[in-house]
Structure formats: C-alpha cells, structure tokens
Design an enzyme around this catalytic site. Sequence first.
Site, PDB file in Angstrom:
ATOM      1  N   HIS A 125     -36.432  17.009   1.846  1.00  0.00           N
ATOM      2  CA  HIS A 125     -36.110  16.624   0.486  1.00  0.00           C
ATOM      3  C   HIS A 125     -36.913  15.662   0.124  1.00  0.00           C
ATOM      4  O   HIS A 125     -37.431  14.708   1.044  1.00  0.00           O
ATOM      5  CB  HIS A 125     -34.545  16.134   0.474  1.00  0.00           C
ATOM      6  CG  HIS A 125     -33.864  15.881  -0.879  1.00  0.00           C
ATOM      7  ND1 HIS A 125     -34.325  14.662  -1.529  1.00  0.00           N
ATOM      8  CD2 HIS A 125     -33.125  16.580  -1.555  1.00  0.00           C
ATOM      9  CE1 HIS A 125     -33.538  15.025  -2.836  1.00  0.00           C
ATOM     10  NE2 HIS A 125     -32.654  15.806  -2.753  1.00  0.00           N
ATOM     11  N   ASP A 203     -32.137  12.817   8.226  1.00  0.00           N
ATOM     12  CA  ASP A 203     -31.484  12.921   7.207  1.00  0.00           C
ATOM     13  C   ASP A 203     -30.347  14.001   7.640  1.00  0.00           C
ATOM     14  O   ASP A 203     -30.665  15.160   7.476  1.00  0.00           O
ATOM     15  CB  ASP A 203     -32.592  13.544   6.061  1.00  0.00           C
ATOM     16  CG  ASP A 203     -31.774  13.580   4.705  1.00  0.00           C
ATOM     17  OD1 ASP A 203     -30.561  13.649   4.667  1.00  0.00           O
ATOM     18  OD2 ASP A 203     -32.447  14.156   3.737  1.00  0.00           O
ATOM     19  N   GLN A 206     -27.170  17.229   4.733  1.00  0.00           N
ATOM     20  CA  GLN A 206     -26.617  18.692   4.752  1.00  0.00           C
ATOM     21  C   GLN A 206     -25.960  18.727   6.106  1.00  0.00           C
ATOM     22  O   GLN A 206     -25.410  20.172   6.094  1.00  0.00           O
ATOM     23  CB  GLN A 206     -27.771  19.863   4.624  1.00  0.00           C
ATOM     24  CG  GLN A 206     -28.267  19.602   3.140  1.00  0.00           C
ATOM     25  CD  GLN A 206     -27.723  19.957   1.808  1.00  0.00           C
ATOM     26  OE1 GLN A 206     -26.724  20.579   2.244  1.00  0.00           O
ATOM     27  NE2 GLN A 206     -28.059  19.511   0.857  1.00  0.00           N
ATOM     28  N   LYS A 229     -21.687  15.034  -0.988  1.00  0.00           N
ATOM     29  CA  LYS A 229     -21.701  16.562  -0.312  1.00  0.00           C
ATOM     30  C   LYS A 229     -20.766  16.691   0.788  1.00  0.00           C
ATOM     31  O   LYS A 229     -20.556  17.863   1.504  1.00  0.00           O
ATOM     32  CB  LYS A 229     -23.030  16.748   0.529  1.00  0.00           C
ATOM     33  CG  LYS A 229     -24.306  16.452  -0.683  1.00  0.00           C
ATOM     34  CD  LYS A 229     -25.715  16.713   0.163  1.00  0.00           C
ATOM     35  CE  LYS A 229     -26.798  16.085  -0.856  1.00  0.00           C
ATOM     36  NZ  LYS A 229     -27.046  17.073  -1.967  1.00  0.00           N
ATOM     37  N   CYS A 366     -35.508  19.557  -5.232  1.00  0.00           N
ATOM     38  CA  CYS A 366     -36.275  18.382  -4.758  1.00  0.00           C
ATOM     39  C   CYS A 366     -36.964  18.328  -3.412  1.00  0.00           C
ATOM     40  O   CYS A 366     -36.955  17.786  -2.448  1.00  0.00           O
ATOM     41  CB  CYS A 366     -34.995  17.158  -4.374  1.00  0.00           C
ATOM     42  SG  CYS A 366     -34.294  16.886  -6.017  1.00  0.00           S
TER      43      CYS A 366
END
Length: 407
Positions: A125, A203, A206, A229, A366
């Site tokens: 991203h 990261d 998700q 999220k 993104c």
Amino acid sequence: MTNRHFDVNITRRDFPSLAQKIHDKPLVYLDSAATSQKPLAVIESISQYYSGANANVHRGSHSLTASATNRFETARKTVADFLNAPVEGIVWTRGATEALNLIAQSYARQNLDQGDEIIVTEMEHHANIVPWQLVAEQTGAKVVKWPVNTKTCQLDLAELDNLLTQKTRMVCIAHISNVTGTRNPVETVIEKAHQAGAVVVVDGAQAVVHEKINVTAMNPDFYVFSGHKLFAPAGIGALYGKPSLLEAMPPWHGGGKMVEKVSFSGTQYAQSPAKFEAGTPNVAGAIALGEAIHWLSSIDRKGAEAHIAALQNQLIEGIQGIENLRVVGLQNGASVVAFNIDGVHHSDIATLLDQQGVAVRSGHHCAHPLMNALGINGCVRISIALYNTKKDISHCVAAIQKASDLL
C-alpha cells in the site's frame, strides 16, 4: 473468554448498517478491506463515552477524567493482549498510515545514513512506500524494490536473499496484501532480515482481522494496524514497537501530555509510549477499538475464516463463466477477489454494481507499483467479511453478470 459458535445470521444482527437499502436494493457490502462496518457494541461504546463519560485523559483530578484515563489505558492493555505484546510497546496513532510515518520520522530518520538501503515490497500500500521514500530523501538512503511474481502475486524469498546486503537497514512488508489477499511469509522474512542486521516493519492493516497476531513469537521490530478495518471507528490505530527501540527514539510531535517538564532552557520528555502521544488523544476511538477487539474475541474466529473462505469459493465458481472476466492474483482462502473484464473500465463495473446495491471498490487500491507490475491501471476488488452471506455472493455474481452484459 468463551467463543460462541460462529453463525453468520447471528453475527449480522450486530451490524445495524447492513439492514439499509441502496438504490432501493438491499445493501450487499463487499468493501470491508477498505473499511469494515461496525457492530452495535462499538457504536454504543462511542455514544456512552460522549453522553456520560466525556473527559480528557491524564489531566486533572476529577472523577470523569480519572474514569476516562482508566478506560483509555485499559483499551491499550486490550490491544497489547490482542497482539501478545508488552503494554509499554503500544502507541496510539490515528491509524496504520500515521504509525508508519512515525517510524519513518522517529526511528528511520535518526538511524539511516547515506547509502543505507530500505527494502520495500512491490505489493505494498502507498502508506508503506511513501514514508520510506520521504525519509530516504532526507537521509540519503535508498529504497530498494522487492519485486512481486506477477503470475502468482507472491514474493520470492530467494530474491530477498539477493537483495539483503551489508547496506540493508530496514525491510518493510505487508502481512497481507490489500489487493490480492496474498499472505506473505513474514515470519521467514523477519528471520532472514534479522540475520542480516535489518529492522523489520510489518503493515498488519489487512491481517489483524483475519488471524491471531502474536508479535512476541513473530518478532517484528514494528507492527502497525488501523482500527477502522477491525470493526472500530476511523481515526484510531496502534503501533507496536519493541520497547527498547521506542525508548531510544525521539518524539515526533511536540505538545501536551508527551512531556514531564517544559522550560525555555529545555524540555524533559515523558517515557514511551506517552512521548509519542502529543495532545488530546482520540479517547472515544481508543475505547471503541478496545470494544471491537472484545467483540471479535467473543467469536469463533476459525469458524469465521472458514465461512469467508467458503464464500470466496462460491464467488469464484459463480464468476468463472462470465465472458472476458479475468481474476487478478487469486489466492485460495483469501477474503478478497480482484478482477477486470476485458475492454471495460473497472469504475464502470463498480458503478453498475452500486446501482444494484452491491458495494465494491474499484481503482488502483493505493497500490500503483503493483498495478504497474501487473500491467493494469486498476481493477474491481470484492472483499468479504464475516458478516457476508451466501445470498450476498449470489446477488453479487448476478450483478456482475448483468453489468458485463450491459457493457
């Protein structure tokens, strides 16, 4: 906490937003990778805070502020337990993006020199690319691309072995891709990077909603995620950093609450994590994130993930016969399916789906570098959550077929 057996019909009752209609059609929400819908317990926690417990934290001596501070710090402990992390390693942020920028400006800017290298995967991203480009410009370091295999949309660990050098200082990687749902082998990446003397930033935006995270076992140096999220509100997230690294890092923002003493002869900063939390924090957001984690922890998560995987299979089977439809980087068992239809712009497909009550995402997600690597200018992304049903998927497949026929 005893997890209740997963039942999607019971789960859906917790989400009032799913009962609405769009264009006079029942809402089929399939954009949870962008942001999840919120359970009633989270919504009520925000309302309760503002209606009966609104006060600032770590300031004053009255009962409301004492109560708010306790709930704020209890939520931090909830996040720490959720990640199996020490509580002193949890820093509140506005989300994963701010957390990554904090690492870049507080850790990387202090530790990178001319010629140092930051390995960043091609599937990231933008939030896990741009901060490293900025700090590279500031320090003279270099961002090194770790290419994705365009056939499998996965990373080649042998390529990492080639990229790791004596100049490598950092490796930055998504736990799960927001475009294809690829689950990267972060455990192996961390081990290899540490052997080369590099610090690893993961990261997890998700990933946290789909699997239990244990940062103690995984051993990243930094791990970040966003609340929105994870069934929590927008504007709240968390950074996990190894306490030894956080203690050595200077503050990024200056102001109230991140200091012990201020004078014109100098300022004494608070200890971590407080020194990274200048100003009035998002108290309601932190409390609501804690509530979202409690809600998620009450569910049979393995059952929920099996449900999501079954819906993905149903979706793939349903769309495979649609003429000229091409799936992008399919990952079995993932919560996302990205696709294009030859000769049709992805935004046109999404618009026609919206007119049928189906909410999906279209665009570059993104992730311009990944789009460029795949030779496409964007795609439609369907992202499935634990509150979706077989009926949702059937409706979506029919909507895609109709859109294809029209276009």
